[in-house]
Write an enzyme that holds these catalytic residues in place. Structure first.
Site, PDB file in Angstrom:
ATOM      1  N   ASP A  40      10.726 -13.430  -5.053  1.00 19.36           N
ATOM      2  CA  ASP A  40       9.922 -12.817  -6.103  1.00 19.36           C
ATOM      3  C   ASP A  40      10.769 -11.990  -7.059  1.00 19.36           C
ATOM      4  OD1 ASP A  40      10.537 -10.748  -4.303  1.00 19.36           O
ATOM      5  OD2 ASP A  40       8.541 -10.774  -3.400  1.00 19.36           O
ATOM      6  N   ASN A  73       0.389  -3.956   4.096  1.00 21.97           N
ATOM      7  CA  ASN A  73      -0.933  -4.591   4.059  1.00 21.97           C
ATOM      8  C   ASN A  73      -0.871  -6.068   4.465  1.00 21.97           C
ATOM      9  OD1 ASN A  73       0.281  -5.722   1.830  1.00 21.97           O
ATOM     10  ND2 ASN A  73      -1.193  -4.941   0.333  1.00 21.97           N
ATOM     11  N   HIS A  92       1.335  -8.288   3.300  1.00 23.53           N
ATOM     12  CA  HIS A  92       1.799  -9.228   2.282  1.00 23.53           C
ATOM     13  C   HIS A  92       3.188  -9.765   2.618  1.00 23.53           C
ATOM     14  CE1 HIS A  92       3.607  -5.606   0.060  1.00 23.53           C
ATOM     15  NE2 HIS A  92       4.632  -6.444   0.137  1.00 23.53           N
ATOM     16  N   GLU A 105      -0.563 -10.744  -1.994  1.00 19.09           N
ATOM     17  CA  GLU A 105      -1.386  -9.648  -1.518  1.00 19.09           C
ATOM     18  C   GLU A 105      -2.632 -10.164  -0.790  1.00 19.09           C
ATOM     19  OE1 GLU A 105      -0.335  -6.674  -1.773  1.00 19.09           O
ATOM     20  OE2 GLU A 105       0.784  -6.376  -3.624  1.00 19.09           O
TER      21      GLU A 105
END
EC number: 3.5.99.6
Length: 243
Positions: free
Chosen positions: A67, A136, A138, A143
């Site tokens: 990313d 979380n 990810h 997400e």
């Protein structure tokens, strides 16, 4: 899914670097999928150390990163381009033309994502994909959502991710709100996946992701369905896991 339980961050880093170096030795022109963030820094440091000792050769290795923040120029010290050069690329003999990241300066999201997805396919796919794990759940910047994103796409970062990343910036206001990321489908097409995770603050997420149901609400849980996944986690990260 193989889970290696190690004592601490240092041991996690050495074990992960061992797995990556074995891939490079086995296939010198392999395609490595690389990750950023604080967790893999020790792994890259170990790889650099072995390179400096003459134990590793990166001259034929090709890389694709997971990313990149959208809107950050490469020379920004918080861009992932900068991170990779600072922590690995400038310290080993990898050829600059063999390293690839999404281009965060491209405004046309559809065009940039299509280009990056096509690039990965043109390289024959990823031989080994390194991943970290977000609080979380990810992976990359995928997400929690209602479904699994299939291919490289532009994502709006959640407030929790922005909060987690603000320590790298002058303030939360400076954290980019979007990023380009490989999709879950792109990640799952990698031949091998290596996930590294450290710290008690990730323990609950580890338990949900790898010992709970597969759900897009915990994106990393999809890795339970991959045929060749290795997790290297320290004792603290596995403290809430039933293993």
């Amino acid at each position: 899914m193989r889970i290696y339980k190690v004592k601490d961050y240092g041991e996690m880093s050495r074990k992960a670097a061992n797995i990556i170096s074995a891939q490079v030795i086995l296939k010198p022109d392999c395609v490595l999928g690389l990750a950023t963030g604080s967790t893999p820094v020790g792994t890259y440091r170990q790889l650099v150390e072995w390179y400096e000792k003459g134990d590793l050769d990166f001259s034929e290795v090709r890389t694709v990163n997971l990313d990149e923040y959208k809107g950050l120029p490469r020379e920004n010290d918080q861009s992932y381009y900068y991170f990779m050069h600072e922590n690995l690329f400038d310290k080993v003999n990898i050829k600059p033309e063999n390293t690839n990241l999404p281009d965060g300066t491209k405004e046309d999201s559809e065009e940039e994502c299509a280009r990056y997805e096509a690039l990965i396919r043109s390289m024959g796919g990823v031989d080994l994909q390194l991943l970290g794990l977000g609080h979380n759940g990810h992976i990359g910047f995928n997400e929690p959502a209602e479904d699994f994103a299939k291919e490289t796409h532009c994502v709006d970062l959640t407030e929790r991710t922005i909060e987690a990343n603000k320590r790298f910036f002058a303030s939360a206001d400076d954290v980019p709100r979007q990023a380009y990321t490989m999709g879950i489908g792109t990640i799952m097409r990698a031949k091998k996946i290596l996930l590294v995770v450290s710290g008690e603050d990730k323990a609950e997420t580890v338990a949900k992701a790898f010992f709970g149901p597969v759900t897009p609400e915990v994106p990393a849980s999809i890795l339970q369905l991959h045929e060749d996944v290795t997790i290297v986690a320290d004792e603290a990260a596995l403290s809430k896991a039933p293993c």
